[in-house]
Structures are given as structure tokens and as C-alpha cells.
Write an enzyme that holds these catalytic residues in place. Structure first.
Site, PDB file in Angstrom:
ATOM      1  CG  ASP A 109      -2.182  -0.882   0.935  1.00  0.00           C
ATOM      2  OD1 ASP A 109      -2.753  -0.781  -0.163  1.00  0.00           O
ATOM      3  OD2 ASP A 109      -2.551  -1.665   1.814  1.00  0.00           O
ATOM      4  N   GLY A 134       0.489   8.504   1.415  1.00  0.00           N
ATOM      5  CA  GLY A 134       0.498   9.930   1.698  1.00  0.00           C
ATOM      6  C   GLY A 134      -0.333  10.730   0.726  1.00  0.00           C
ATOM      7  CE1 TYR A 187      -9.446  -3.408   5.796  1.00  0.00           C
ATOM      8  CE2 TYR A 187      -9.150  -4.476   3.664  1.00  0.00           C
ATOM      9  CZ  TYR A 187      -9.432  -4.553   5.020  1.00  0.00           C
ATOM     10  OH  TYR A 187      -9.710  -5.774   5.589  1.00  0.00           O
ATOM     11  CE1 TYR A 233      -5.002  -0.876   6.215  1.00  0.00           C
ATOM     12  CE2 TYR A 233      -5.301   0.366   4.175  1.00  0.00           C
ATOM     13  CZ  TYR A 233      -5.208  -0.849   4.838  1.00  0.00           C
ATOM     14  OH  TYR A 233      -5.314  -2.021   4.144  1.00  0.00           O
ATOM     15  CG  HIS A 274      -4.358  -5.439   6.891  1.00  0.00           C
ATOM     16  ND1 HIS A 274      -4.723  -4.559   5.895  1.00  0.00           N
ATOM     17  CD2 HIS A 274      -5.437  -6.216   7.119  1.00  0.00           C
ATOM     18  CE1 HIS A 274      -5.972  -4.794   5.535  1.00  0.00           C
ATOM     19  NE2 HIS A 274      -6.432  -5.801   6.272  1.00  0.00           N
ATOM     20  CG  HIS A 310      -9.302  -9.300   8.953  1.00  0.00           C
ATOM     21  ND1 HIS A 310      -9.671  -8.116   8.368  1.00  0.00           N
ATOM     22  CD2 HIS A 310     -10.372  -9.682   9.714  1.00  0.00           C
ATOM     23  CE1 HIS A 310     -10.897  -7.796   8.735  1.00  0.00           C
ATOM     24  NE2 HIS A 310     -11.344  -8.740   9.544  1.00  0.00           N
TER      25      HIS A 310
END
Length: 644
Positions: free
Chosen positions: A303, A310, A387, A389, A439, A599
Site C-alpha cells: 500500500d 500519503g 480500506y 487506515y 495486514h 484477519h
């Protein structure tokens, strides 16, 4: 802005590039290197100075400014790295980097969706699924990884995950077009092929999570207001990107790849500013999926390195994302075309009450002493497709640092045939399976504990051997300490059986009892990967096998997955750097920590996942002479009561 137009002066070498500096860096590169409209700027950010420049900087010193950029030439998919002197207004270096692909550009998300939805072959695939209105289709880019496909070599590619809304405004992620995967050349913005593993049904149930769009959610009416007020304002001071709070002195930065960066974290102890960290940030996030179906078996997101967390950050809202007295920092980056991509309110800064700092009641005298803890919170949130975060750094009044990642958003799912039972996932709704996945967050922590010469020790607690003289009641246990000498020694895993922790020490500085000063890295929740050694993922991200690595500082080794993980087959990663087996004892070192969310998905994670919290702590261990929170003031008691 012309190259001769004066720029606003900055007061510190680590201040992020300003809007004007980004524009100027792009203009200098365009002019000197003759860049055409085919040039796309994957990133333009501060070229961080050498440590010696930063650590020796004094207020009022001249600040030399340089920008680092990665430029993709879409005419031939070639990549270049440039260092631009803003002070001298020239290109300092320009390097062709063959055989790599930069991360996705912000603009490519929308361009890919438009490209796919216009493609005639894609329309035919939709018709096979009974979909006649492409405007209801939603398309997300996904990195293709690396699987040795000959026809893909040298191309800048993305797979497209496809979804369809039954009605305008639906939660499209609830209706995946499982098995339909267009592959797009991002340089030419053309569909190169459509991978179709067969028609699957459309999910039968909706998954609305907005109360106004469904009668299935009855909003609670019994929550009374909870107000957080600071009538005298916050306890911190801000100067540019420097934050001073209590005894902490923290400098922050921001990059398109990492998001929030901590710089030069110091703590004032007995009137002396003592360094703890030089730089700390998320290095990478690897998300492997365990489903072996053609719809999912290729999925593993990097990711940070492939998407740039960012550049995907949220603009935070007061009262929603952050409560109380809030101060914000904008994030300023370059767009692919070299313009400005500004995210207002990207970083949130505030204080939180954190319960009891310390307390003791003398039952003989009924004397009560209690102090309340408080923490400074610096955070940002990012959305990578489905997703979401959050990344939170906490600084406490007792001198410790904590990091917490928060995971929420919508699961990556697939549709099953009626009556089909998933082996590699969980049913979260009828005919909806969410694959098992992980993750794995990697953090690069450039430590500076009372100076640059540091070592790392491992503490394992063991039961003492049975011995009538030394352990006659068989209850003795103690910690055994090992100091790592080389990088290969320092590849370690969490071990609950020995309560394993790692201690970062400065062997040259002793505390008041004569032991080296140090900070403990205390692991939290964690797991190990379940991937075969020869898998493509492990070749690209073998560093996830261990929870801890320690390396000798190298300014070119910034990301555990290497500089260019997108479509990379592996080879230039943290796993390979440690094979140099450099000395790490009493050296300028970097600590790398992996933490993993394992998960196995629950029905409660659907349609929007409740926030999952995972983190680690940097806790002083011999750094301070006693409890650093002894000087906290007594709390102000509510009228009619007493705190002492």
C-alpha cells in the site's frame, strides 16, 4: 513562478517543500532536462540533508534547499530520479533507473476507470453479466504484482477490480464483478486484455451503511453530548512543523509515499535536551490474501510503495475525525503533471486525557496522591480504495512513545454461487465471501538514543533451573540479555513464551545506577505470514518473515520493500540488505519492526469494518533517573471533592 522569483525562506533544513518550491523544482527540471508533456512526476519532495547538517543546525543558519523527484516518461515507460538545488537553481543529478515502475500516480485512478468503462470488450463482458448501464460500474486499480508473465515485461500495468451499483448511490463494494479483471497499460491508457474467469452472480443483498439510505439502520437517540474543552487553549506550541509539548520537542514532515514522518524527537530532562529518534515512519504495508481462486490468488497490495498512502490521505474534519482543540497541517505534494496536490487538514494535532498517570493511597494515613496522564496525538488517515487506515503517534507525560494503526473501511470480497461454502474466506452475508488475509505494517525507526551510537539488546525471560540452594521453591525466573553484533543476528521474531522485548541502548551513556540508557520496543498484537518461501510475495517481501531487523544506517535504504516495489520481482529489499551483515553494535543504526493483523473475517466486519487497533510502544528503560512524571501537577478536583 519564474526561476528568479524569490521563495519564502524556511527556518529549518527538514521543513517540507513549500508550494513555491515544488513549482520551482518542476520548472527547473523541465527546462534543464527538456521534459515534454509525456513526463509524469511520481513524487516531488524534500531531499533530506545529511544527518550531520540537521544535527548541527542552529537557528539562524543558512538553509540549503534541495528537492528529490521521480519522473516517469510515459512515451517509453522509463523512470528517472533527479535532485534539484532550489538554492542554486539547477539540476544537481539526473539518473536513469532502468527496469522499474514508480507507484501509481494520483491521476491514474480516474484515468484507468474512464479507460476501462469505454472499452468495447469490457461492455461485452458486462452484457454477459446482464449489465447494460456502464455508468453504474465502478473500477478500482490494483497492482498486478510480479508473476513472470512475458507479455507484461516492461509495461506499466494495473488490474482493474470491477463493481456495479444496483442503483445510483449504492455501496458498490457490496456488488463485486468477481472474476472480471481488465488489465490496463497505464502509460498508453489502453486495455491490453480482459481476464475473465467466468460469470458469477451479483450479490443478492444490499450492504448500505448510511442510515438515510436504508430503513434497516435505526440511529441511536440515547447518546448525550460529550464535550472536550480547553478554555485556556492547548499546552503545545507550533513553529512551522516543529511542535513543543510538555518536555517533548518534535519535528514532523510528510511524503507522498509514507504520509506522516517524525523527525528529531527529543525530550528535555533536567534542563538538557536528550535525543530519542532521528526519523520514524511507516515504511511499507504488505497485504497478502489467502484465497486461491483466480479472482484473488494474485492479490497482494504494497500500500505504501505501490499506491502512496500519503497522496491518498483524507482532509480531516473537526468534531468528526478529531475532537477537542485541534490544530491541522496541510500536506503539499506534486500532481503527475507537476502542479500542486494539496490536502487540507491532512495531519491532526491535539491533546487527550489518558486516565491515571500514577497513584498511591496510604491506607494508614488516608493520604492519597494521584496524577492524571495526558498524551499528545499526531495523526493522519488515508483511504486506499476500499480500506481506510489511520496512523497515530502518541507522546506521553511519562516519557514514552506509542504508535497505533487503525484499520476500518470496506472489505475486499467475492461472490459465491448459491450454496457454495468458502474454504479460504468467511461468509459475511449471503453469497458474499471475504478472503482470509493479513495486514503487515513495517516501520523504519532511525533511533538516536542519547546520540547516534546505539546497540540493540534482546531480553528473554526464562525459568531458573531447579536447584535446592538457588531455586528451592522452583519459582525463580529472570531475564537473559543478548546484544546483537551483526545484522543477520538481529533477524528476530516475537516470542510470547519468553516475554521477548528488544531494548535500544546507548552503551556510551550510563544512567544514575550505572547501566546504559535505553528505550524498550514493546510488541503488541502480531502474527507471522503463511506464505511459501518460493511464492512471488515472499520473493518481493521476504522481510515480513521476521518481526525485527536492525541495520547499519544507510540513507539510501529507506523502505523495506525497496524504492520501486511496483511490478518488481524482488531483490533490493530489507531482506537482502541485511545479508551484508554489517556491524550494528555501538553504531548509527536503524530498527525495523513488522506488526501484523491476521484477519479471519467476521460477519461483524460487514458492511463497514469496526475499527481494529494494533500498535507497539517505545518505553523508556533506564533512560530517565526515576519516574519522569513525578512533577505532574495535582489535578484540579471537582467542587466538593478532593484529589489529595
Amino acid at each position: 513562478m519564474s526561476n528568479q522569483e524569490p521563495l519564502k525562506q524556511v527556518g529549518h533544513p527538514l521543513e517540507p517543500l513549500t508550494t513555491g518550491e515544488i513549482i520551482k523544482a518542476v520548472a527547473i527540471a523541465r527546462k534543464e532536462k527538456g521534459l515534454t508533456d509525456a513526463a509524469r512526476f511520481e513524487q516531488v519532495g524534500l531531499y533530506e540533508p545529511e544527518k550531520s547538517v540537521v544535527l548541527n543546525f542552529k537557528e539562524g543558519d543558512a538553509v540549503v534547499r534541495e528537492a528529490f523527484m521521480i519522473v516517469l516518461d510515459t512515451s517509453d515507460s522509463q523512470t528517472y530520479e533527479g535532485v534539484i538545488s532550489l538554492t542554486d537553481e539547477k539540476v544537481v543529478s539526473w539518473t536513469h533507473v532502468p527496469g522499474v515502475q514508480p507507484s501509481f500516480l494520483f491521476e491514474e485512478y480516474a484515468e484507468l476507470e474512464e479507460t476501462v468503462k469505454k472499452n468495447p470488450e469490457f461492455h461485452k463482458a458486462l452484457e454477459k453479466r446482464g449489465i447494460t448501464d456502464p455508468s453504474l460500474v465502478m473500477v478500482d486499480p490494483w497492482s498486478v504484482g510480479y508473476f513472470g508473465v512475458e507479455e507484461d515485461e516492461g509495461k506499466r500495468l494495473a488490474r482493474a477490480l470491477c463493481f456495479v451499483r444496483k442503483n445510483e448511490g449504492d455501496n458498490a463494494y457490496a456488488y463485486p464483478l468477481t472474476g472480471l479483471l481488465p488489465v490496463v497499460d497505464l502509460s498508453t491508457m489502453k486495455v491490453v486484455r480482459i481476464e475473465d474467469s467466468g460469470v458469477k452472480p451479483i450479490a443478492p443483498m444490499d450492504a448500505e451503511y448510511k442510515p438515510e439510505r436504508t430503513d434497516k439502520i435505526q440511529v441511536r437517540t440515547d447518546l448525550k453530548p460529550l464535550e472536550i474543552t480547553q478554555p485556556e487553549g492547548p499546552s503545545y506550541e507550533i513553529n512551522g512543523h516543529n511542535i513543543k509539548w510538555q518536555k517533548w520537542d518534535i519535528r514532523i514532515g510528510y511524503t507522498a509515499r509514507e504520509g506522516l514522518v517524525l523527525h528529531t524527537v527529543d525530550y528535555e530532562d533536567k534542563g538538557v535536551k536528550r535525543p530519542i529518534l532521528y526519523r520514524a515512519a511507516l515504511s511499507e504495508m504488505v497485504v497478502p490474501y489467502g484465497d486461491n481462486s483466480p479472482a484473488h490468488d494474485w492479490q497482494c497490495a504494497f500500500d505504501a510503495g505501490e499506491y502512496g498512502i500519503g497522496q491518498l490521505a483524507n482532509s480531516l474534519e473537526r468534531g468528526c475525525d478529531c475532537v477537542g482543540h485541534i490544530d491541522y497541517f496541510d500536506a503539499v505534494m506534486a500532481t503527475g503533471n507537476g502542479d500542486i496536490h494539496r490536502i487540507p487538514n491532512a495531519i491532526c494535532l491535539h491533546e487527550e486525557d489518558y486516565g491515571i498517570a500514577w497513584k498511591h493511597t496510604d491506607w494508614r494515613t488516608e493520604d492519597v496522591e494521584v496524577r492524571r496522564s495526558r498524551r499528545l496525538v499526531i495523526s493522519f488517515f488515508t483511504t486506499v480504495a476500499n480500506y481506510d487506515y489511520g496512523f497515530f503517534w502518541y507522546f506521553y507525560t511519562d516519557g514514552k512513545i506509542e504508535h497505533e494503526a487503525k484499520l476500518t473501511g470496506i472489505l475486499n470480497i467475492g461472490v459465491l454461487e448459491e450454496g457454495e461454502t468458502p474454504k479460504y474466506g468467511s461468509l459475511v452475508a449471503p453469497q458474499i465471501s471475504a478472503p482470509i488475509h493479513q495486514h503487515i505494517f513495517n516501520y523504519r525507526i532511525d533511533v538516536n538514543v542519547d546520540g547516534q551510537q546505539n546497540s540493540v539488546q534482546e531480553l528473554n525471560t526464562v525459568a531458573s533451573p531447579p536447584n535446592f540452594q538457588t531455586n528451592r521453591y522452583l519459582n525463580s525466573f529472570h531475564a537473559e540479555t543478548t546484544t546483537f553484533k551483526t545484522e543477520l543476528e538481529a533477524q528476530r521474531r516475537v516470542n510470547l513464551e519468553t516475554a521477548r522485548v528488544w531494548k535500544i541502548i546507548n552503551p556510551n551513556k550510563k544512567n544514575f545506577v550505572g547501566e546504559p540508557v535505553g528505550f524498550e520496543l514493546v510488541p503488541g498484537e502480531n502474527a507471522s505470514p503463511f506464505l511459501h518461501e518460493e511464492s512471488s510475495i515472499m520473493k518481493r517481501a521476504g522481510f515480513i518473515k521476521n518481526h525485527l531487523h536492525v541495520t547499519k544506517f544507510d540513507r539510501d535504504q529507506m523502505y523495506a520493500s525497496g524504492k520501486y516495489p511496483n511490478q518488481n520481482k524482488g531483490g533490493d529489499t530489507l531482506e537482502h540488505w541485511v545479508k551484508e551483515n554489517r556491524n550494528i553494535e555501538n553504531e548509527d543504526i536503524v530498527v525495523w519492526y513488522n506488526m501484523a493483523v491476521h484477519h479471519i473475517v467476521r460477519s461483524e466486519d460487514w458492511p463497514v469494518m469496526p475499527t481494529h487497533y494494533i500498535g507497539f510502544m517505545l518505553k523508556p528503560h533506564g533512560f530517565y533517573d526515576g519516574n519522569p512524571a513525578l512533577d505532574l501537577p495535582r489535578p484540579a478536583a471537582i467542587k466538593g471533592t478532593s484529589c489529595h
